[in-house]
Design a protein around this motif. Structure first.
Motif: not given
Lengths: 448, 388
Positions: A266, A268, A299, B9, B15-16, B19-20, B23-24, B33-34, B37, B357, B364, B367-368
């Motif tokens: 999957y 995602a 947050l 399912w 099904r793919y 789920v995608n 989760v997405g 949300y981040v 904020s 933040l 952050f 360092f990246v």
């Protein structure tokens, strides 16, 4: 340089020798001189410090602070129960694992003898004296200063100082409950013997499964035992061990799921896993720890709820999620080493995806990377030193506190304190690395 | 309804899709949300222009010393510079020490072997923070006072305030030109070496390419130095006493305790890991290679530099890449011993201004970016040593 060609069996042994002589054919003597001078100087300085200069009494009188901090004495049974369970389990596993019994018993016996007898005839106390002193200032006035002066009295009894230095008895012998200590050592030996007996039923899956389950259950049991005392009482080496155990356990679980997620069909899920792993690994652990410490105003409600949790638990969460990202990469390596045929065979047998991974793939994948996982655990253990940077009182922070608060008796005793604290960290990670080495030979990783 | 869900399912594509999308959507909620904020207080950058407040002189370069009047954004950049100035030197010294110890562990010389093993086992199993504390609070505290003038009088001083070294100082504004000339000298030396190397391959006679390279560099550097009328000069440190009785260092450059502890600890700790990498990679070169080189009549030095090391480098470099990135990240621990690297500077800003933040996203990104640079450099080196 061109000698007789070695036969095949001696080749690998000779290989190291031959390669070594790349550099030192003409400079062998020079190398020896350098090694003797450098090594000798270091050994001399160390020996002089340990034998004559060091103030080991200071370490001995603070032994409890270094191991459990200000843990309430009435609740000490909670720690002893944890120690007993761990000792029995470790000894049983050692025996079952097929570890050699005689050197083990000798090592445990000698340690026990040292620790249990070093305290004999030793006197260790802090003497307080009232003193008055007249100080003449530059203008000629005299002022009288009085106060309490403390002095550490340390009469070593029969044992020479170096014995304290070479054994863990350095900190333990004075006043530790004798019977309990003796019982721990006895359990270590008897448990190993019992484990050896059980090897007869080594193929019995129920036995192995119950030992494994006991190890897994050990961490929640120990933590639940400690929750009753209150999280703010966890200090010093004990705090380091708790954070390591909880963080390590959950980082393993998280790591396995992330590794599976990364390879998920999957899209995602795999994108989310990769993003998580890369983001977490991009920043240093210290930054995440400080972030978790300062999170309160940021947050929104989530940050507020998170910052209401005790800092110790927050740090455990950070350790679990940080370690998980690294373990995921290790487990991914293991998953990649599994031949396609295994997946296909599992599919052909009609196993469901969950069964396929739980029974066929993961056991093999994890087995292949056990040494690397132990390597990550070593790193995690060493990282517990960082708790000092977020103002949690771990061993390192305790050392600083002792040096800062007992300025009268700890005057200039930086070396003693830091050497002992270093020994605590060193010993655990060294034992873990030995465990990793043993696992490597035992599981014959790389031979497959 | 239940039947419908089961159908979705069972059907692979649906099904793919399901789920995608789920989760997405979850990931989107978290990211949103981040982002929300952050957005609430993120676009407030005014705090960056307020003065930093307290001076920080733990840097080794004068240009990176932070003044109280510096704006906060400059303080953060200088903090990043301080991080780089300890990481850069530590990477070089840890690599050299690690190479030496890794090779020592491979020698048949038993004493060297034992010493190397002891070294690796000691430093690999200790926490880096503890090593830093050990140097900062135990070793350097017990060094002599500044007024004892310990060290080589007039050249190098060691005291519990740090290490005073001779340093370079601009004598005229032409020093930038000379710096450019030095870069050109390096390039010229490189070309000279390559030309001699091609000659050597063509004629089969030794043409000393390395000696040529060094000589070209020295010649160009000396000639431009004279031509620009000595644009830089050496300043030597001195211990001086002010009118009020305080002793200070003057001239030269003082490497403070924070920097020295961080640098030495990073070097010792990571050289132990690098030594293991070096040892493992050299051992992984098939022994037949050494035997072949021996039978060709190469000297031990030639065997190592021409046959073993180039092959070992192929294994080594990806591992070193990882270790250098760790060095970069672990340099943050130096904030606990008051070295003014990026986390220390940012934390002071967070304490004063409270913009967590923004400052942490800056850390952050630093360092990246630095890890990306390390990665790019190592990958290009990796490309240059690959089998062609």
């Amino acid at each position: 340089m061109i000698g007789a060609l070695p036969n095949a069996s001696a080749l690998s042994r000779r290989a190291a020798h031959a390669r070594a002589r790349l550099f030192n054919t003409r400079t062998n003597t020079a190398l020896s001189i350098v090694a003797i001078v450098v090594g000798g100087a270091l050994a001399f300085l160390l020996a002089r410090f340990i034998l004559f200069e060091a103030n080991w009494g200071l370490v001995a009188i603070n032994r409890k602070l270094f191991f459990v901090g200000s843990y309430p004495p009435d609740e000490a049974f909670r720690i002893w129960i944890a120690v007993f369970i761990t000792a029995v389990l470790a000894a049983l596993s050692y025996g079952l694992w097929g570890g050699r019994l005689r050197p083990y018993a000798i090592a445990v016996g000698v340690t026990a003898l040292l620790i249990l007898t070093l305290g004999l005839g030793t006197e260790l106390r802090i003497e307080e004296r009232q003193y008055t002193e007249e100080i003449q200032s530059a203008s000629g006035q005299t002022t009288t200063v009085s106060g309490i002066e403390r002095e550490l009295v340390f009469d070593r009894g029969w044992a020479p100082t170096w014995l304290y230095a070479v054994s863990l008895g350095l900190a333990l012998p004075f006043g530790a409950p004798w019977l309990l200590m003796a019982a721990v050592f006895a359990l270590l030996v008897v448990g190993a013997m019992a484990g050896r007996r059980l090897t007869r039923w080594k193929s019995n899956p129920i036995l192995l499964q119950s030992i494994g389950a006991a190890w897994v259950l050990l961490i929640p049991v120990v933590v639940l035992l400690q929750v009753g005392v209150g999280v703010d009482k966890w200090e010093s080496a004990f705090l380091d061990l708790l954070v390591f155990a909880v963080g390590g356990f959950f980082s393993f679980v998280i790591g396995v799921f992330l590794a599976l997620g990364r390879r998920s069909p999957y899209r995602a899920i795999s994108v989310a896993s990769v993003t998580y792993i890369e983001v977490v690994r991009a920043a240093p652990l210290l930054v995440w720890l400080l972030f978790a410490t300062f999170l309160e105003d940021e947050l929104g409600p989530v940050g507020e709820a998170f910052s209401n949790i005790s800092l110790t638990y927050r740090v455990m969460v950070v350790f679990a999620f940080f370690g998980g990202a690294y373990i995921a990469e290790v487990v991914r390596g293991g998953l990649q080493s599994i031949p396609r045929g295994q997946y296909e065979a599992a599919d052909a047998m009609g196993l469901s995806p969950v069964e396929k991974y739980a029974v066929i793939i993961l056991p093999q994948a994890i087995r292949a990377v056990v040494p690397a996982i132990i390597g990550r655990f070593i790193a995690l253990w060493k990282d517990t030193a960082l708790l000092a940077a977020v103002s949690l009182v771990n061993t390192l922070e305790k050392a600083k506190k002792v040096l800062g608060s007992q300025t009268d008796i700890a005057e200039g005793a930086f070396f003693e304190i830091y050497i002992v604290v270093g020994l605590v960290y060193w010993l655990v990670s060294y034992l873990l690395s030995r465990l990793g080495g043993a696992a490597e030979t035992r599981l014959r990783v790389g031979a497959r | 309804m239940k039947q419908r869900l089961q159908d979705i399912w069972r059907h692979k594509r649906s099904r793919y899709m399901a789920v995608n999308v789920t989760v997405g959507a979850l990931g989107g909620i978290v990211a949103g949300y981040v982002a929300y904020s952050i957005a609430v207080n993120f676009f407030d950058f005014d705090f960056l222009f307020a003065p930093y407040g307290s001076p920080d002189r733990s840097s080794i370069f004068q240009a990176l010393d932070i003044e109280a009047s510096d704006p906060r954004w400059l303080g953060m950049l200088k903090g990043a510079g301080n991080t780089l100035s300890v990481v850069g030197f530590a990477i070089v010294s840890a690599s050299l020490l690690g190479l030496a110890i890794g090779v020592a562990r491979l020698t048949a010389h038993p004493l060297m072997n034992t010493l190397g093993n002891l070294y690796v086992q000691t430093f690999r199993n200790l926490p880096l923070l503890l090593i830093m504390f050990f140097f900062a609070f135990a070793v350097f505290r017990s060094l002599p006072q500044i007024e004892s003038r310990s060290g080589v009088v007039g050249v190098v001083y060691v005291s519990n305030r740090g290490l005073a070294l001779p340093w370079l100082e601009a004598a005229s504004s032409l020093w930038t030109l000379w710096a450019l000339a030095l870069a050109a000298a390096v390039a010229l030396a490189w070309f000279a070496r390559r030309w001699r190397l091609q000659e050597e391959l063509r004629t089969g006679r030794s043409t000393h390419p390395n000696t040529w390279g060094v000589c070209v560099f020295l010649f160009v550097a000396a000639a431009t130095y004279l031509a620009l009328a000595a644009p830089v000069r050496v300043t030597l440190p001195e211990v001086t006493q002010s009118a009020s009785g305080f002793y200070t260092y003057e001239g030269g450059n003082v490497l403070g305790l924070g920097y020295m502890s961080a640098f030495i600890s990073l070097t010792l700790y990571f050289s132990a890991f690098i030594a293991e990498i070096v040892r493992g990679s050299i051992q992984a070169v098939p022994h037949g290679q050494v035997e072949a080189a021996t039978s060709l009549g190469l000297s031990p030095y030639q065997r190592f530099t021409l046959i073993v090391l180039p092959q070992a480098l192929r294994i080594m470099i990806p591992l070193l890449n990882n270790e250098y990135q760790n060095t970069n990240k672990d340099s943050t621990l130096a904030h606990a011993i008051a070295y003014g690297e990026i986390v220390l500077i940012s934390n002071r800003i967070v304490n004063n201004a409270g913009n967590l933040l923004q400052t942490y996203i800056f850390i952050f990104l630093v360092f990246v970016l630095t890890n990306l640079i390390i990665s790019l450099v190592m990958n290009s080196i990796n490309k240059s040593v690959r089998i062609r």
